[in-house]
Motif scaffolding. Structure first.
Motif, PDB file in Angstrom:
ATOM      1  N   LEU A 142      57.241  22.237  42.132  1.00 31.86           N
ATOM      2  CA  LEU A 142      56.245  22.516  42.292  1.00 31.86           C
ATOM      3  C   LEU A 142      56.108  24.497  42.978  1.00 31.86           C
ATOM      4  N   ILE A 143      57.503  24.646  44.105  1.00 32.12           N
ATOM      5  CA  ILE A 143      57.562  25.543  44.233  1.00 32.12           C
ATOM      6  C   ILE A 143      57.076  27.223  42.814  1.00 32.12           C
ATOM      7  N   VAL A 144      58.114  25.978  42.238  1.00 30.56           N
ATOM      8  CA  VAL A 144      58.310  27.232  40.618  1.00 30.56           C
ATOM      9  C   VAL A 144      56.766  26.849  40.056  1.00 30.56           C
ATOM     10  N   LEU A 145      56.368  26.375  40.195  1.00 34.77           N
ATOM     11  CA  LEU A 145      54.582  25.836  39.350  1.00 34.77           C
ATOM     12  C   LEU A 145      53.750  27.065  40.022  1.00 34.77           C
ATOM     13  N   GLY A 146      53.969  26.810  41.713  1.00 30.48           N
ATOM     14  CA  GLY A 146      52.676  27.419  42.496  1.00 30.48           C
ATOM     15  C   GLY A 146      53.005  28.900  42.489  1.00 30.48           C
ATOM     16  N   THR A 147      54.308  29.205  42.396  1.00 30.38           N
ATOM     17  CA  THR A 147      54.866  30.823  42.100  1.00 30.38           C
ATOM     18  C   THR A 147      54.769  31.690  40.912  1.00 30.38           C
ATOM     19  N   ALA A 148      54.434  30.506  40.014  1.00 34.21           N
ATOM     20  CA  ALA A 148      53.899  31.098  38.313  1.00 34.21           C
ATOM     21  C   ALA A 148      52.747  31.245  38.601  1.00 34.21           C
ATOM     22  N   VAL A 149      52.129  30.032  39.415  1.00 35.90           N
ATOM     23  CA  VAL A 149      50.304  30.432  39.484  1.00 35.90           C
ATOM     24  C   VAL A 149      50.052  31.307  39.833  1.00 35.90           C
ATOM     25  N   ILE A 150      50.835  31.663  40.969  1.00 35.21           N
ATOM     26  CA  ILE A 150      50.270  32.556  42.201  1.00 35.21           C
ATOM     27  C   ILE A 150      50.689  33.567  40.883  1.00 35.21           C
ATOM     28  N   TRP A 151      51.540  34.358  40.814  1.00 29.07           N
ATOM     29  CA  TRP A 151      51.989  35.238  39.228  1.00 29.07           C
ATOM     30  C   TRP A 151      50.907  35.300  39.200  1.00 29.07           C
ATOM     31  N   LEU A 152      50.185  34.574  37.901  1.00 27.59           N
ATOM     32  CA  LEU A 152      49.309  34.560  37.078  1.00 27.59           C
ATOM     33  C   LEU A 152      48.199  35.235  37.381  1.00 27.59           C
ATOM     34  N   LEU A 153      47.993  34.334  38.827  1.00 26.97           N
ATOM     35  CA  LEU A 153      46.557  34.961  39.371  1.00 26.97           C
ATOM     36  C   LEU A 153      46.511  36.348  39.536  1.00 26.97           C
ATOM     37  N   VAL A 154      47.862  36.621  40.069  1.00 28.37           N
ATOM     38  CA  VAL A 154      47.601  38.334  40.412  1.00 28.37           C
ATOM     39  C   VAL A 154      47.575  38.421  39.128  1.00 28.37           C
ATOM     40  N   GLN A 155      48.124  38.665  38.182  1.00 31.88           N
ATOM     41  CA  GLN A 155      48.338  39.822  36.697  1.00 31.88           C
ATOM     42  C   GLN A 155      46.664  38.936  36.141  1.00 31.88           C
ATOM     43  N   ASN A 156      46.067  38.405  36.170  1.00 37.09           N
ATOM     44  CA  ASN A 156      44.929  37.662  36.184  1.00 37.09           C
ATOM     45  C   ASN A 156      44.033  38.864  36.702  1.00 37.09           C
ATOM     46  N   GLN A 157      44.530  38.930  38.077  1.00 41.25           N
ATOM     47  CA  GLN A 157      43.828  39.438  38.587  1.00 41.25           C
ATOM     48  C   GLN A 157      43.767  41.533  38.553  1.00 41.25           C
ATOM     49  N   ARG A 158      44.723  41.392  38.176  1.00 45.92           N
ATOM     50  CA  ARG A 158      45.567  43.208  37.773  1.00 45.92           C
ATOM     51  C   ARG A 158      44.793  43.604  36.464  1.00 45.92           C
ATOM     52  N   ILE A 159      44.499  42.180  35.938  1.00 39.22           N
ATOM     53  CA  ILE A 159      43.786  42.486  34.093  1.00 39.22           C
ATOM     54  C   ILE A 159      42.605  42.952  34.483  1.00 39.22           C
ATOM     55  N   SER A 160      42.374  41.742  35.623  1.00 40.47           N
ATOM     56  CA  SER A 160      40.642  41.820  35.825  1.00 40.47           C
ATOM     57  C   SER A 160      40.181  43.200  36.396  1.00 40.47           C
ATOM     58  N   SER A 161      41.174  44.117  36.831  1.00 42.51           N
ATOM     59  CA  SER A 161      40.324  44.824  37.699  1.00 42.51           C
ATOM     60  C   SER A 161      40.502  46.473  36.416  1.00 42.51           C
ATOM     61  N   ARG A 162      41.494  46.003  36.030  1.00 40.17           N
ATOM     62  CA  ARG A 162      42.630  47.145  34.933  1.00 40.17           C
ATOM     63  C   ARG A 162      40.484  47.327  33.876  1.00 40.17           C
ATOM     64  N   SER A 163      40.330  45.555  33.778  1.00 44.34           N
ATOM     65  CA  SER A 163      39.483  45.998  32.377  1.00 44.34           C
ATOM     66  C   SER A 163      38.146  46.265  32.917  1.00 44.34           C
ATOM     67  N   VAL A 164      38.056  46.106  33.793  1.00 41.13           N
ATOM     68  CA  VAL A 164      36.936  47.031  34.563  1.00 41.13           C
ATOM     69  C   VAL A 164      37.225  47.893  35.096  1.00 41.13           C
ATOM     70  N   GLN A 165      37.607  48.583  35.176  1.00 43.82           N
ATOM     71  CA  GLN A 165      38.327  49.807  35.047  1.00 43.82           C
ATOM     72  C   GLN A 165      37.862  50.467  34.159  1.00 43.82           C
ATOM     73  N   THR A 166      38.509  50.194  32.923  1.00 43.06           N
ATOM     74  CA  THR A 166      38.377  50.600  31.477  1.00 43.06           C
ATOM     75  C   THR A 166      36.818  50.438  31.156  1.00 43.06           C
ATOM     76  N   LEU A 167      36.152  49.272  31.375  1.00 44.06           N
ATOM     77  CA  LEU A 167      34.777  49.400  31.184  1.00 44.06           C
ATOM     78  C   LEU A 167      34.102  50.637  31.931  1.00 44.06           C
ATOM     79  N   GLU A 168      34.259  49.979  33.426  1.00 49.34           N
ATOM     80  CA  GLU A 168      33.207  51.354  33.901  1.00 49.34           C
ATOM     81  C   GLU A 168      34.230  52.713  33.356  1.00 49.34           C
ATOM     82  N   GLN A 169      35.127  53.055  33.029  1.00 53.56           N
ATOM     83  CA  GLN A 169      34.897  54.608  31.969  1.00 53.56           C
ATOM     84  C   GLN A 169      34.631  54.653  30.511  1.00 53.56           C
ATOM     85  N   VAL A 170      34.348  53.918  29.458  1.00 52.21           N
ATOM     86  CA  VAL A 170      34.442  53.188  28.666  1.00 52.21           C
ATOM     87  C   VAL A 170      32.305  54.187  29.434  1.00 52.21           C
TER      88      VAL A 170
END
Lengths: 118, 307
Positions: B86-114
């Protein structure tokens, strides 16, 4: 006074003695300990601190089952019974013990055959 | 071995640990009681029997925990494995969420630049398009039609023909009007087949005002000649000198017409190279001067009559 056995000996023999005792019918912990003592001519005294872990391990392996019941003195106690699996294991362990005790007896009596030793 | 392992992994006591401990403790207490009974049966003192029986077990609490661990050992192990997973999965989920958030943020930034780049490009393209439209509009505009006024006017130069058209008088007014001493107005039409004109500047100022329409590239040339004719007083300000009642006078009108004719004769002769001393010129000048006197007399008569 029955002599206390070292743990390593009990670990190897206690379980087979428990199985053998229960092969005569279900019994509770106290009854099993008394039965082994009587059967050994009071040569062996079973420590409760060793008996119950052995019972729980055997039950966990599926060699025994247990259920609460009432003694002749109308006391509530947990009775252990041998399962078919436990019965088969007893057979194996007895055969193994026979071979081992024969071998040990031969070694102790100096009766080992030279052919075998060679 | 595999069957044992299978059983130990998937068959375990499902009861809560406390319940298992209670059961183990009850079993031990039952056992202690039986020892105690046996000791009493053998003549031991009840109190001593109880102490002796308890001593056989030693630390019952420790034995209870040991029994519980044997019964629930696999389950505890599985619980620990589950917790670790559970700890490993929770950590993985949190990591994925953080990565997803970062990717979303980058995507939004890229979209704004475009989007900003596209907006900038669109802006540049719009400006370029407007320049093209303006250029096309400029090209599609009809060429400006001009006439040229030169010579004895206040501001000689080209005059644009407005959409409603342009007459000679308005063209001369746009050029600042005739300068004093202007004698002859030549109108040279650019287009072939249309006759050129020659006007006396006096006609332009006088009662008769020919005002032909102009075409593109027509040229108005105002010329000054030194005519041997002095201007009478009334001609300095004819509108004032010749009032409305005088204008209605037929005699005066006839005199003015005669004067204009005589003046034009002088102007014509001079403009065509006759010297002022030429006999014909002199004769025409005398005629003009004679008519001027008659006009002055008549104006005086009319003014005195009006008073």
């Amino acid at each position: 006074v029955p002599s206390k056995q070292p743990p390593d000996l009990l670990q190897g023999t206690l379980e087979v003695m428990v199985l053998r005792t229960l092969s005569r019918g279900s019994n509770h912990g106290y009854g099993i300990a008394r039965a082994i003592e009587l059967a050994s001519g009071k040569a062996l005294a079973i420590e409760e601190g060793s008996l119950y872990p052995a019972l729980y391990r055997l039950e966990k392996r599926g060699d025994l089952t247990s259920e609460w019941g009432t003694t002749d003195a109308n006391r509530k106690a947990k009775f252990y019974s041998l399962t078919p699996r436990g019965r088969a294991r007893l057979k194996e362990q007895v055969a193994l013990w026979d071979r081992l005790s024969t071998a040990v007896s031969r070694v102790l009596s100096g009766d080992a055959s030279p052919e075998r030793a060679a | 071995v595999s069957r044992t392992l299978f059983r130990s992994l998937f068959i375990f006591d499902p009861r809560p640990a406390g319940e298992v401990e209670d059961e183990v403790r009850a079993e031990f207490e039952s056992h202690v009681a039986m020892i105690e009974e046996e000791l009493i049966r053998n003549g031991a003192d009840p109190v001593a029997a109880r102490e002796q029986a308890a001593a056989r077990f030693g630390d019952i609490g420790k034995l209870v925990r040991e029994g519980r661990n044997i019964k629930l050992g696999d389950r505890i192990m599985l619980q620990r494995i589950n917790l670790a997973l559970l700890i490993v999965l929770g950590t993985a989920v949190i990591w994925l969420l953080v990565q997803n958030q970062r990717i979303s943020s980058r995507s939004v930034q890229t979209l704004e630049q475009v989007s900003a780049s596209l907006a900038s490009m669109e802006q540049a393209r719009s400006a370029e398009r407007q320049v093209i439209i303006a250029e096309e509009a400029r090209r599609s505009e009809p060429p400006t039609k001009l006439v040229y006024v030169k010579g004895h006017v206040a501001r000689p130069g080209p005059i644009a023909i407005p959409p409603g058209g342009l007459t000679m008088r308005r063209a001369i007014e746009s050029a600042g009007g005739l300068k004093k001493g202007a004698t002859t107005i030549f109108l040279d039409h650019d287009q072939p087949g249309i006759a050129d004109y020659e006007f006396a500047a006096m006609d332009y100022l006088g009662t008769h005002r020919p005002d032909p329409s102009l075409e593109s590239n027509d040229v108005i040339n105002v010329v000054h000649y030194d005519l041997p004719i002095s201007e009478p007083d009334w001609m300095q300000n004819p509108e004032h000198a010749i009032n409305d009642s005088a204008k209605a006078d037929k005699t005066l009108a006839d005199l003015l017409l005669s004067r204009q004719s005589a003046y034009n004769s002088v102007r014509y002769l001079i403009s065509h190279g006759f010297a002022a001393e030429h006999r014909n010129v002199r004769q025409a000048v005398v005629t003009v001067e004679k008519i001027d006197k008659q006009i002055e007399t008549r104006i005086s008569e009319l003014n005195s009559t009006a008073k």
